[in-house]
Scaffold this active site. Structure first.
Site, mmCIF file in Angstrom:
data_model
loop_
_atom_site.group_PDB
_atom_site.id
_atom_site.type_symbol
_atom_site.label_atom_id
_atom_site.label_comp_id
_atom_site.label_asym_id
_atom_site.label_seq_id
_atom_site.Cartn_x
_atom_site.Cartn_y
_atom_site.Cartn_z
ATOM 1 C CE LYS A 65 -4.200 -1.915 2.069
ATOM 2 N NZ LYS A 65 -5.232 -1.697 3.096
ATOM 3 C CG ASP A 101 -8.833 0.519 3.520
ATOM 4 O OD1 ASP A 101 -9.615 -0.253 2.925
ATOM 5 O OD2 ASP A 101 -7.618 0.290 3.630
#
Ligand code: ATR
Length: 276
Positions: A65, A101
């Site tokens: 990420k 997210d």
């Protein structure tokens, strides 16, 4: 045919293909969404070659990420806030990176705890890792006046407070219980409570009667924290909804349809988690 994928190392465990595959079928889209194992040393080159690979974009999971965030041409504010990205797409030949997210968590919270009001009371997060950063950002954007971050390693909570400013208060792990007593929302952002980790030692008895309790852990679906919350009559927000909702913006970007998170889809994931 539009192609997308999820990349990670390892990647076998990813449930994203189940979610996107469900939507592709439901909306009758000529597309595919597959899992691709990409080694850490190859991830930057991989995401720079999406077009050559015929991919419209991809989701990104651990441990990539941060690497894809750095490799992108355009970093959306959601990714910039966290320093990591989980959703990539090509736009006018440029690689865009976002972190969905935060959206996933906030959207699920809105749906599952409609009575929760951002401006009413402080929020306390347990943990100060990458997941916590995204949720701190979401809380601040939503207008929460004070976000308390309790972490075993205090320095990481302090680092988050430095990054986001004075509305974030770092706390020692041992102070969490006491600091939660006037909070409207508590969120477990650690991996504690998962089947294979240790238990989360937090007693919801200290919370106000109308508090909301959220967990990002979704295996098991009902963590001990959420079980305790329900037993006390508090609103419990599980981690699975975040996983489902975080998938929405990527699907919309790649395939051009904003998909719906339905009970039907949720049931499929629940059955998989419970090994049915
Ligand atoms: P992620 O990016 O997914 O949030 P992470 O960066 O590894 O993952 O963060 C995990 C979080 O769980 C951290 O807040 C970690 O605390 P430390 O910063 O002190 O490591 C927390 N955590 C993990 N195991 C823990 C334990 N046994 N007790 C308390 N906190 C724990």
């Amino acid at each position: 045919m539009i192609k997308a994928a999820v990349i990670g190392w390892p990647i076998e465990h990813s449930r994203s293909p189940m979610i996107h595959g469900y939507w592709l079928k439901k909306y009758g889209i000529d597309g595919s969404y597959t899992k691709m194992a990409v080694k850490p040393e190859e991830v930057a080159a991989f995401v720079r070659s999406l077009a050559e690979r015929g991919l419209a974009g991809c989701n990104v999971t651990l441990p990539h990420k941060e690497a894809v965030f750095k490799a992108a041409d355009v970093r959306e504010p959601s990714a910039e806030a966290v320093g990591a990205a989980n959703t990539l797409w090509l736009e006018n030949g440029r690689l865009h990176a976002a972190n969905t997210d935060t959206y996933g968590f906030m959207r699920h919270l809105e749906v599952s705890a409609p009575a929760w009001r951002a401006k009413d009371r402080p929020v306390i997060l347990l943990g100060a890792g990458g997941a916590a950063r995204g949720i701190v950002y979401g809380m601040l954007e939503a207008g929460v006046g004070e976000v308390r971050v309790a972490n075993r390693t205090l320095a990481r909570a302090e680092e988050i407070a430095r990054h986001f400013g004075a509305r974030v208060k770092p706390l020692a792990w041992s102070d969490a219980q006491r600091a939660a007593s006037d909070c409207g929302l508590v969120v477990n952002t650690t991996s504690l409570g998962m089947a294979k980790t240790g238990p989360l030692d937090f007693d919801v008895g200290c919370l106000p009667n109308d508090a909301t309790v959220a967990d990002i852990v979704y295996v098991p679906l009902e963590t001990d924290l959420l079980r305790q919350a329900r037993a006390r009559g508090l609103v419990a927000v599980d981690g699975l909804g975040m996983l489902l909702h975080q998938a929405v913006p990527g699907f919309a970007k790649w395939f051009g349809v904003t998909p719906e998170v339905t009970d039907d889809l949720r049931d499929i994931l629940v059955a998989d988690i419970e090994g049915r």
